[in-house]
Design a protein around this motif. Sequence first.
Motif, short mmCIF file in Angstrom:
data_model
loop_
_atom_site.label_atom_id
_atom_site.label_comp_id
_atom_site.label_asym_id
_atom_site.label_seq_id
_atom_site.Cartn_x
_atom_site.Cartn_y
_atom_site.Cartn_z
N ASP A 264 -10.24 59.37 -43.56
CA ASP A 264 -10.97 58.15 -43.89
C ASP A 264 -12.47 58.29 -43.68
O ASP A 264 -13.17 57.32 -43.44
CB ASP A 264 -10.43 56.97 -43.07
N GLU A 265 -12.98 59.53 -43.77
CA GLU A 265 -14.43 59.76 -43.69
C GLU A 265 -14.90 60.58 -44.89
O GLU A 265 -14.15 61.38 -45.44
CB GLU A 265 -14.80 60.47 -42.38
N PRO A 280 -17.76 56.73 -42.26
CA PRO A 280 -16.42 56.12 -42.28
C PRO A 280 -16.22 55.25 -43.51
O PRO A 280 -17.15 54.55 -43.95
CB PRO A 280 -16.41 55.28 -41.00
N ASP A 282 -13.87 52.29 -45.71
CA ASP A 282 -13.03 51.14 -45.47
C ASP A 282 -11.56 51.53 -45.57
O ASP A 282 -11.21 52.53 -46.24
CB ASP A 282 -13.33 50.04 -46.49
N GLN A 283 -10.71 50.77 -44.94
CA GLN A 283 -9.29 51.07 -44.95
C GLN A 283 -8.77 51.14 -46.38
O GLN A 283 -9.05 50.29 -47.21
CB GLN A 283 -8.52 49.99 -44.17
N GLY A 284 -8.02 52.20 -46.65
CA GLY A 284 -7.43 52.37 -47.97
C GLY A 284 -8.30 53.13 -48.95
O GLY A 284 -7.88 53.41 -50.07
N GLU A 285 -9.52 53.51 -48.55
CA GLU A 285 -10.43 54.20 -49.48
C GLU A 285 -10.44 55.71 -49.30
O GLU A 285 -11.05 56.41 -50.09
CB GLU A 285 -11.85 53.65 -49.31
N GLY A 286 -9.82 56.23 -48.24
CA GLY A 286 -9.85 57.66 -48.00
C GLY A 286 -8.75 58.40 -48.72
O GLY A 286 -8.24 57.97 -49.76
N GLY A 288 -5.80 59.00 -47.49
CA GLY A 288 -4.48 58.50 -47.11
C GLY A 288 -3.84 59.26 -45.98
O GLY A 288 -2.79 58.87 -45.47
N SER A 289 -4.44 60.38 -45.58
CA SER A 289 -3.89 61.18 -44.49
C SER A 289 -5.02 61.96 -43.81
O SER A 289 -5.89 62.51 -44.50
CB SER A 289 -2.85 62.16 -45.01
#
Length: 298
Positions: A264-265, A280, A282-286, A288-289
């Motif tokens: 997520d970075e 960093p 936002d949640q769901g934008e990386g 996924g693992s």
Amino acid sequence: MPRTARGAVTLAEEGPRSPRHRRLAILLVVLVAGVVVVAGWLGVSHLVRAVSGEQCRVVASGSAFDWAPDQASNSAAITAIAVQRELPPRAASIAIATAMQESKVRNVRFGDRDSLGLFQQRPSQGWGTAEQILDPEYSTNKFYDELVKVEGYTEMEIADAAQAVQRSADGGAYAQHEGKARATASVLSGQTPSGIGCALRDPEQAGDAEAVAALLERDFGLGSTVDGSTVSLSTATEDLAWAVGSWAVARATDTGVVQVTVGDEQWTRSMDEDALGFTPLDQGEGTGSPTTVEILVG
């Protein structure tokens, strides 16, 4: 009209001020000065980077060190090969410190007598042909071939281990590079996650995702998937994912990479201050693992 003690006429605003007014005036001056200082520093920082050119930065254990992009790229290759060979980060620290002293971590075509390359290896001393030595992957592997023969090198001082391989006229000179070498090896081996960034201009020509995948396999021995301009892979550990992601940023000057995402970075290529590190998401934008890396080639 108000008058001075000697009777001279003064303007009203020149008259005595109350303590409250004086405190407000002082506070206003401090606030204005603070804004000017901050704005000035940001402007100077941007100007210095624009004038001095591109740069990379590693941050580990609270210390920051700057590299020229070609030096960062060579350091990434040196560290990746140590990872591929399952050597400890200490081995990469020794190798980087050695290259710092021998060549400033630049793949130079000159040196003392017939010395060449990152480690100033000599064809006449059996290190390989000039063409081989000028291949960073080859010369790095040759260095490690000799290092692993040094008994107890992981417990030795970095300078002593380097000297055992190089047999330099001044073996103590390697010690001065220990701090920067250790921080760089820690970041590029994934031991310190999210510890690198590079402020780079846009690529002068389009990169090749297949070439990046091939270089990734050569340096790390890892396979990846290429989909258009994106190279992606999942690794066995988070440390390895960060090693690959950090490598991709450090080698961007050679490969045309414009964005690297680890978990997520994300690092995005630019000449802005933000490019000197990962940001960093936002949640769901990386990806996924935390063990998945995506490398976008421009």
